[in-house]
Design an enzyme around this catalytic site. Structure first.
Site, PDB file in Angstrom:
ATOM      1  N   PRO A  38       0.787  -1.214  -0.040  1.00 12.85           N
ATOM      2  CA  PRO A  38      -0.030   0.005  -0.001  1.00 12.85           C
ATOM      3  C   PRO A  38       0.968   1.419   0.034  1.00 12.85           C
ATOM      4  O   PRO A  38       2.028   1.488   0.440  1.00 12.85           O
ATOM      5  CB  PRO A  38      -0.741   0.069   1.229  1.00 12.85           C
ATOM      6  N   PHE A  40       0.939   5.414   0.994  1.00 10.08           N
ATOM      7  CA  PHE A  40       0.812   6.224   2.334  1.00 10.08           C
ATOM      8  C   PHE A  40      -0.624   6.900   2.494  1.00 10.08           C
ATOM      9  O   PHE A  40      -1.184   6.969   3.481  1.00 10.08           O
ATOM     10  CB  PHE A  40       2.084   6.926   2.815  1.00 10.08           C
ATOM     11  N   ARG A  41      -0.610   7.683   1.429  1.00 10.15           N
ATOM     12  CA  ARG A  41      -1.560   8.933   1.458  1.00 10.15           C
ATOM     13  C   ARG A  41      -2.923   8.639   0.532  1.00 10.15           C
ATOM     14  O   ARG A  41      -3.822   9.390   0.710  1.00 10.15           O
ATOM     15  CB  ARG A  41      -1.211  10.212   1.229  1.00 10.15           C
ATOM     16  N   ASN A 112      10.889   5.183  -1.965  1.00  8.38           N
ATOM     17  CA  ASN A 112      10.701   3.823  -1.432  1.00  8.38           C
ATOM     18  C   ASN A 112      11.654   2.795  -0.485  1.00  8.38           C
ATOM     19  O   ASN A 112      12.768   3.192  -0.958  1.00  8.38           O
ATOM     20  CB  ASN A 112      10.104   2.997  -2.570  1.00  8.38           C
ATOM     21  N   CYS A 139      22.014  -0.502  15.986  1.00  9.62           N
ATOM     22  CA  CYS A 139      21.348   0.012  16.998  1.00  9.62           C
ATOM     23  C   CYS A 139      21.519   1.284  17.253  1.00  9.62           C
ATOM     24  O   CYS A 139      22.193   2.264  17.070  1.00  9.62           O
ATOM     25  CB  CYS A 139      22.345  -0.833  17.990  1.00  9.62           C
ATOM     26  N   GLY A 202       4.097   7.822  -9.364  1.00 11.27           N
ATOM     27  CA  GLY A 202       3.655   7.368  -8.000  1.00 11.27           C
ATOM     28  C   GLY A 202       4.084   8.044  -6.780  1.00 11.27           C
ATOM     29  O   GLY A 202       4.224   7.370  -5.867  1.00 11.27           O
ATOM     30  N   CYS A 245       0.176   4.143 -13.211  1.00 19.41           N
ATOM     31  CA  CYS A 245       1.502   4.381 -14.015  1.00 19.41           C
ATOM     32  C   CYS A 245       1.879   2.951 -14.835  1.00 19.41           C
ATOM     33  O   CYS A 245       2.852   3.117 -15.826  1.00 19.41           O
ATOM     34  CB  CYS A 245       2.580   4.424 -12.671  1.00 19.41           C
TER      35      CYS A 245
HETATM   36  P1  OAD Z   1       2.168   8.824  -1.139  1.00 12.81           P
HETATM   37  O1  OAD Z   1       1.243   7.570  -0.624  1.00 12.81           O
HETATM   38  O2  OAD Z   1       2.152   9.944  -0.438  1.00 12.81           O
HETATM   39  O3  OAD Z   1       1.420   9.183  -2.430  1.00 12.81           O
HETATM   40  C1  OAD Z   1       1.376   7.981  -3.658  1.00 12.81           C
HETATM   41  C2  OAD Z   1       0.893   8.545  -4.760  1.00 12.81           C
HETATM   42  O4  OAD Z   1       0.839   7.454  -5.656  1.00 12.81           O
HETATM   43  C3  OAD Z   1      -0.390   9.121  -4.796  1.00 12.81           C
HETATM   44  O5  OAD Z   1      -0.434  10.409  -5.450  1.00 12.81           O
HETATM   45  C4  OAD Z   1      -1.330   8.334  -5.411  1.00 12.81           C
HETATM   46  O6  OAD Z   1      -2.415   8.886  -6.000  1.00 12.81           O
HETATM   47  C5  OAD Z   1      -0.386   7.734  -6.372  1.00 12.81           C
HETATM   48  N1  OAD Z   1      -0.662   6.110  -6.771  1.00 12.81           N
HETATM   49  C6  OAD Z   1      -1.007   5.207  -6.175  1.00 12.81           C
HETATM   50  N2  OAD Z   1      -0.930   4.026  -7.101  1.00 12.81           N
HETATM   51  C7  OAD Z   1      -0.797   4.536  -8.320  1.00 12.81           C
HETATM   52  C8  OAD Z   1      -0.784   3.969  -9.578  1.00 12.81           C
HETATM   53  N3  OAD Z   1      -0.768   2.444  -9.563  1.00 12.81           N
HETATM   54  N4  OAD Z   1      -0.391   4.489 -10.404  1.00 12.81           N
HETATM   55  C9  OAD Z   1      -0.335   5.989 -10.292  1.00 12.81           C
HETATM   56  N5  OAD Z   1      -0.140   6.548  -9.413  1.00 12.81           N
HETATM   57  C10 OAD Z   1      -0.462   6.007  -7.989  1.00 12.81           C
HETATM   58  O7  OAD Z   1       3.567   8.271  -1.190  1.00 12.81           O
HETATM   59  P2  OAD Z   1       4.927   8.937  -1.561  1.00 12.81           P
HETATM   60  O8  OAD Z   1       4.947  10.098  -2.111  1.00 12.81           O
HETATM   61  O9  OAD Z   1       6.160   8.081  -1.832  1.00 12.81           O
HETATM   62  O10 OAD Z   1       8.419   8.295   4.191  1.00 12.81           O
HETATM   63  O11 OAD Z   1       5.240   9.373   0.165  1.00 12.81           O
HETATM   64  C11 OAD Z   1       6.413  10.155   0.440  1.00 12.81           C
HETATM   65  C12 OAD Z   1       6.979   9.812   1.914  1.00 12.81           C
HETATM   66  O12 OAD Z   1       5.953   9.816   2.918  1.00 12.81           O
HETATM   67  C13 OAD Z   1       7.291   8.117   2.101  1.00 12.81           C
HETATM   68  O13 OAD Z   1       8.459   7.806   1.699  1.00 12.81           O
HETATM   69  C14 OAD Z   1       7.556   7.766   3.349  1.00 12.81           C
HETATM   70  C15 OAD Z   1       5.798   8.629   3.783  1.00 12.81           C
HETATM   71  O14 OAD Z   1       6.054   9.272   5.173  1.00 12.81           O
HETATM   72  C16 OAD Z   1       9.002   7.768   4.828  1.00 12.81           C
HETATM   73  O15 OAD Z   1       8.682   6.609   5.023  1.00 12.81           O
HETATM   74  C17 OAD Z   1      10.341   8.230   5.658  1.00 12.81           C
HETATM   75 ZN    ZN Z   2      23.832  -1.311  20.960  1.00 11.75          ZN
END
Ligand code: OAD
Ligand code: ZN
Length: 268
Positions: A38, A40-41, A112, A139, A202, A245
């Site tokens: 999955p 995140f948002r 990712n 650690c 993505g 995508c």
């Molecule tokens: P998000 O979940 O914020 O965004 C994912 C994006 O991909 C959204 O705009 C969705 O609409 C789109 N999406 C999902 N499935 C798709 C598909 N099959 N085709 C096209 N688009 C699709 O994820 P990130 O931007 O990666 O940080 O989030 C950034 C960071 O926030 C992550 O690295 C994580 C989180 O906090 C840490 O873990 C440090």
């Molecule tokens: Zn230690």
């Protein structure tokens, strides 16, 4: 205007003309959704939506360093779900690998932590893992590394891994809120000046400093995402293709005559 048309055909023409020799990618969780991980948002399916059961002060707390130090269990429970080893690269990962095979990949900047880029055979030197990965763990007290396999064993037993040396809390080397990004990210960020085509895939472009990279390129840009994000689509040279995508890149590959080559890399 450098694209012949502001769609996938225009992007294919641009690549086929030989003008794109240093392609830079900016990717996020959306490229791994079709692998079963999955994002995140996304509403309904995103991790942050589904964290309510863990009773956190806010969903992002699961990746906050200070919260983790006192309450590591929610992170480990979540990590179990997307620990590397259970998932296969998607068509998008294979497309990036194909760009590498064709000598067209300048760098793949990824947020990712699932290491699917590596699994698709993209060499580590071509990847910038902005938020680290599960590949190594250490650690928080003494810095001693713990083998990934052992961290995984602990997680499977619903235990929080403790350091052999000092008993301290062990954390995978993924970047939490409150931590700096890996030095390699900043070293490689200078690539933005050298790119001749940028493809954003993505990602919601909501987390800094990663989110600012696509703004810094001067070359034509492409967004392949479910939704419009950041400032993508605001420049005369931007192509925005909304939708899945994998579907968009399958179509781009077809327009380039790369369908068979893409199938071949995906077959391994
Ligand atoms: P998000 O979940 O914020 O965004 C994912 C994006 O991909 C959204 O705009 C969705 O609409 C789109 N999406 C999902 N499935 C798709 C598909 N099959 N085709 C096209 N688009 C699709 O994820 P990130 O931007 O990666 O940080 O989030 C950034 C960071 O926030 C992550 O690295 C994580 C989180 O906090 C840490 O873990 C440090
Ligand atoms: Zn230690």
């Amino acid at each position: 205007k450098r694209f012949s048309s502001l769609d996938l055909k225009g992007v294919a023409d641009y690549i086929a003309s030989g003008k794109a020799k240093r392609i830079i990618l900016f990717v996020g969780a959306g490229i791994s959704c079709n692998a079963g991980i999955p994002d995140f948002r996304s509403p309904e399916t995103g991790l942050y939506h589904n964290l309510q059961r863990l009773d956190l002060p806010c969903p992002e707390a699961v990746f906050e360093l200070e919260f983790f130090k006192t309450t590591p269990k929610p992170f480990y429970e979540l990590a179990k779900q997307f620990f590397p080893g259970k998932f296969e690269p998607t068509l998008t990962h294979w497309f990036i690998r194909l760009l590498f095979d064709k000598g067209l990949l300048l760098r793949c900047f990824t947020q990712n932590i699932d290491t699917l880029e590596r699994l698709a055979g993209i060499p580590e030197s071509k990847i910038a893992e902005a938020h680290g990965s599960f590949a190594t763990s250490r650690c928080l007290e003494c810095g001693k590394q713990m083998e990934t396999a052992r961290v995984q064993e602990c997680m499977q037993r619903d235990e929080v891994p403790a350091c052999d040396h000092c008993g301290g809390l062990v954390k995978p080397d993924i970047v939490f809120f409150g931590e700096g990004l890996p030095a390699a990210f900043f070293e490689r960020a200078t690539d933005v000046c050298r790119a001749d085509l940028a493809i954003v895939v993505g990602t919601s472009l909501q987390v800094q400093p990663f989110a600012s990279l696509p703004r810094r390129v001067q070359c034509p840009r492409v967004l392949l995402n479910h939704e419009r994000v950041g400032d993508m689509g605001t420049r005369a040279d931007d192509v925005v293709v909304l939708g899945d995508c994998d579907a968009s890149l399958r179509e781009l590959a077809a327009l380039l005559g790369w369908t068979a080559a893409l199938a071949a890399v995906a077959a391994g």
